[in-house]
Design an enzyme around this catalytic site. Structure first.
Site, PDB file in Angstrom:
ATOM      1  N   GLY A  32      41.867  66.864  69.338  1.00 13.13           N
ATOM      2  CA  GLY A  32      41.887  65.576  68.635  1.00 13.13           C
ATOM      3  C   GLY A  32      42.562  64.496  69.478  1.00 13.13           C
ATOM      4  N   GLY A  40      33.693  67.175  63.841  1.00 14.18           N
ATOM      5  CA  GLY A  40      34.925  66.660  63.252  1.00 14.18           C
ATOM      6  C   GLY A  40      35.331  67.363  61.973  1.00 14.18           C
ATOM      7  CB  VAL A  48      40.753  56.250  63.563  1.00 11.88           C
ATOM      8  CG1 VAL A  48      41.388  55.182  64.433  1.00 11.88           C
ATOM      9  CG2 VAL A  48      41.621  56.568  62.351  1.00 11.88           C
ATOM     10  CD  GLN A  49      37.036  56.333  56.927  1.00 11.90           C
ATOM     11  OE1 GLN A  49      35.894  55.870  56.903  1.00 11.90           O
ATOM     12  NE2 GLN A  49      37.891  56.234  55.925  1.00 11.90           N
ATOM     13  CB  SER A  77      35.727  71.756  69.655  1.00 11.97           C
ATOM     14  OG  SER A  77      35.607  70.443  70.115  1.00 11.97           O
ATOM     15  CB  THR A 102      39.110  61.134  71.637  1.00  9.89           C
ATOM     16  OG1 THR A 102      38.884  62.058  72.710  1.00  9.89           O
ATOM     17  CG2 THR A 102      38.409  59.830  71.926  1.00  9.89           C
ATOM     18  CD1 TRP A 103      41.079  59.963  64.837  1.00 10.98           C
ATOM     19  CD2 TRP A 103      41.050  62.143  64.257  1.00 10.98           C
ATOM     20  NE1 TRP A 103      41.002  60.043  63.462  1.00 10.98           N
ATOM     21  CE2 TRP A 103      40.980  61.349  63.084  1.00 10.98           C
ATOM     22  CE3 TRP A 103      41.046  63.533  64.134  1.00 10.98           C
ATOM     23  CZ2 TRP A 103      40.907  61.931  61.804  1.00 10.98           C
ATOM     24  CZ3 TRP A 103      40.966  64.108  62.869  1.00 10.98           C
ATOM     25  CH2 TRP A 103      40.895  63.311  61.718  1.00 10.98           C
ATOM     26  CE  LYS A 113      36.254  68.831  73.150  1.00 12.74           C
ATOM     27  NZ  LYS A 113      35.969  67.580  73.972  1.00 12.74           N
ATOM     28  CG  MET A 122      36.932  56.797  66.068  1.00 10.16           C
ATOM     29  SD  MET A 122      38.389  57.773  66.418  1.00 10.16           S
ATOM     30  CE  MET A 122      38.148  58.301  68.096  1.00 10.16           C
ATOM     31  CG  HIS A 180      43.739  68.209  78.247  1.00  6.39           C
ATOM     32  ND1 HIS A 180      43.936  67.871  76.933  1.00  6.39           N
ATOM     33  CD2 HIS A 180      42.460  67.834  78.531  1.00  6.39           C
ATOM     34  CE1 HIS A 180      42.832  67.306  76.454  1.00  6.39           C
ATOM     35  NE2 HIS A 180      41.927  67.271  77.411  1.00  6.39           N
TER      36      HIS A 180
HETATM   37  S1  PPS Z   1      39.170  66.207  74.832  1.00  2.81           S
HETATM   38  O1  PPS Z   1      37.935  66.373  75.662  1.00  2.81           O
HETATM   39  O2  PPS Z   1      40.067  67.350  74.989  1.00  2.81           O
HETATM   40  O3  PPS Z   1      39.847  64.936  75.055  1.00  2.81           O
HETATM   41  O4  PPS Z   1      38.612  66.239  73.326  1.00  2.81           O
HETATM   42  P1  PPS Z   1      39.450  65.813  72.046  1.00  2.81           P
HETATM   43  O5  PPS Z   1      39.322  64.363  71.831  1.00  2.81           O
HETATM   44  O6  PPS Z   1      40.805  66.403  72.091  1.00  2.81           O
HETATM   45  O7  PPS Z   1      38.691  66.600  70.886  1.00  2.81           O
HETATM   46  C1  PPS Z   1      37.372  66.345  70.500  1.00  2.81           C
HETATM   47  C2  PPS Z   1      37.229  66.882  69.091  1.00  2.81           C
HETATM   48  O8  PPS Z   1      37.859  65.959  68.179  1.00  2.81           O
HETATM   49  C3  PPS Z   1      36.895  65.519  67.224  1.00  2.81           C
HETATM   50  N1  PPS Z   1      37.158  64.146  66.808  1.00  2.81           N
HETATM   51  C4  PPS Z   1      37.349  63.778  65.530  1.00  2.81           C
HETATM   52  N2  PPS Z   1      37.409  64.507  64.393  1.00  2.81           N
HETATM   53  C5  PPS Z   1      37.598  63.832  63.232  1.00  2.81           C
HETATM   54  N3  PPS Z   1      37.726  62.488  63.162  1.00  2.81           N
HETATM   55  C6  PPS Z   1      37.678  61.723  64.279  1.00  2.81           C
HETATM   56  N4  PPS Z   1      37.805  60.409  64.183  1.00  2.81           N
HETATM   57  C7  PPS Z   1      37.485  62.382  65.533  1.00  2.81           C
HETATM   58  N5  PPS Z   1      37.387  61.945  66.813  1.00  2.81           N
HETATM   59  C8  PPS Z   1      37.183  63.038  67.568  1.00  2.81           C
HETATM   60  C9  PPS Z   1      35.579  65.660  67.967  1.00  2.81           C
HETATM   61  O9  PPS Z   1      34.498  65.596  67.089  1.00  2.81           O
HETATM   62  C10 PPS Z   1      35.770  66.999  68.648  1.00  2.81           C
HETATM   63  O10 PPS Z   1      35.736  68.078  67.721  1.00  2.81           O
HETATM   64  P2  PPS Z   1      34.391  68.874  67.317  1.00  2.81           P
HETATM   65  O11 PPS Z   1      34.843  70.045  66.518  1.00  2.81           O
HETATM   66  O12 PPS Z   1      33.732  69.290  68.605  1.00  2.81           O
HETATM   67  O13 PPS Z   1      33.572  67.933  66.518  1.00  2.81           O
END
Ligand code: PPS
Length: 293
Positions: free
Chosen positions: A47, A257, A227-228, A137, A49-50, A45, A232, A107
């Protein structure tokens, strides 16, 4: 798809894990890394995926744009550690990746990283996020993902998080372990979710200098826009809507996010208890996080 019961946590060499991440252990440990592989390592959690989407666009956004519009992120950037019944393992997906470089998600705490990544001196991008927002998260992720243990109520999940009784163990050990590694491993870029929120363009520039990439100003802007959060969130190739084990009606994968969403979950008493414990666990480290920006 019929889903198996929720997995149970157990102690695995001092780290809480589930079978999804230990059943394929020997194969994962014996993965053959290539010198140009890029490992995206995170505590869940943070970031992942971002940053995966940023890297995928940086490397392949121009040469193969159809990739981003047709292949979900978890196939473009496979999750090495993952092993679920009747599905290709993360290790298999890594072995089958046709790209160069290969972008690989993990991870694993630093002590569990397969040795080949160190032997091949691969570049590693580590993303860290403040503990309070990570806990929130992770709680919502547990509610919606059938391959996570049942999180229970927020108050009890929080106590488990503090004790490191969640999948991939203690957040404190994870972020500190990787921070210490950074002091000796020059090919490790340690970045923060909060910095990405504050200034995504600046963090993309820093990633590019670490990776030795120089996209045009136009390309960099295109990536920054793509990637905003909102983009996403609505993009089926990044929002995990294609994964049957995740119930997006319970909670979105790309959920809020934000930095500071913890304030909507922690009571004052929980926050005070958390901070007290945090100080003890995070003393003797130069690692600093921001819980608001
Ligand atoms: S995982 O399951 O561990 O792979 O999850 P991970 O991708 O690491 O984390 C998911 C959280 O990242 C937020 N997220 C973003 N935030 C801002 N901008 C962008 N583009 C973005 N993409 C993913 C996602 O919303 C999860 O955080 P929370 O706080 O739950 O919203």
């Amino acid at each position: 798809m019929e889903l198996p019961p929720r997995p149970k946590l157990f102690d695995f060499h001092g780290v809480s894990m589930t079978k999804c991440f230990t059943d394929n252990w020997d194969n994962v440990q014996n993965v053959k890394a290539r010198p140009d592989d890029i490992l995206i390592a995170t505590y869940p959690k943070a970031g992942t995926t971002w940053v995966s989407q940023i890297l995928d666009l940086l490397y392949f956004g121009q040469t193969s744009p159809e990739r981003q519009s047709s292949i979900p992120i978890h196939m473009r950037v496979p999750f090495l550690d993952l092993c679920r019944p009747s599905q290709p393992t993360g290790k298999d997906l890594v072995d089958q990746l046709p790209t160069s470089p290969r972008l690989i998600k993990s991870h694993l705490p630093v002590q569990f990283v397969p040795k080949s990544f160190w032997e091949q001196n691969c570049r590693i991008v580590y993303v860290a996020r403040n503990a309070k927002d990570t806990a929130v998260s992770y709680f919502h992720f547990g509610r919606m993902n059938m391959f996570q243990p049942e999180p229970g109520e927020w108050s009890s999940f929080l106590q488990h998080f503090i004790q490191g009784e969640v999948v991939f163990g203690s957040w404190y050990d994870h972020v500190r372990g990787w921070w210490e590694k950074k002091q000796t491993h020059s090919k490790l870029h340690y970045m923060f979710y909060e910095d990405l929120i504050e200034d995504t363009g600046r963090e993309i520039d820093r990633l590019c200098s670490f990776l030795g990439l120089s996209p045009s100003a136009e390309e960099r802007e295109r990536i920054r826009g793509a990637v905003q959060f909102d983009n996403m969130k609505k993009n089926k190739m990044t929002n995990y809507s294609t994964v049957p084990s995740m119930d997006l009606k319970v909670s979105s994968f790309i959920r809020k996010g934000k930095v500071g969403d913890w304030k909507n979950h922690f009571t004052v008493a929980q926050s005070e208890q958390f901070d007290e414990d945090y100080k003890k666990k995070m003393k003797n480290t130069t690692l600093q996080f921001r819980t608001e920006i």
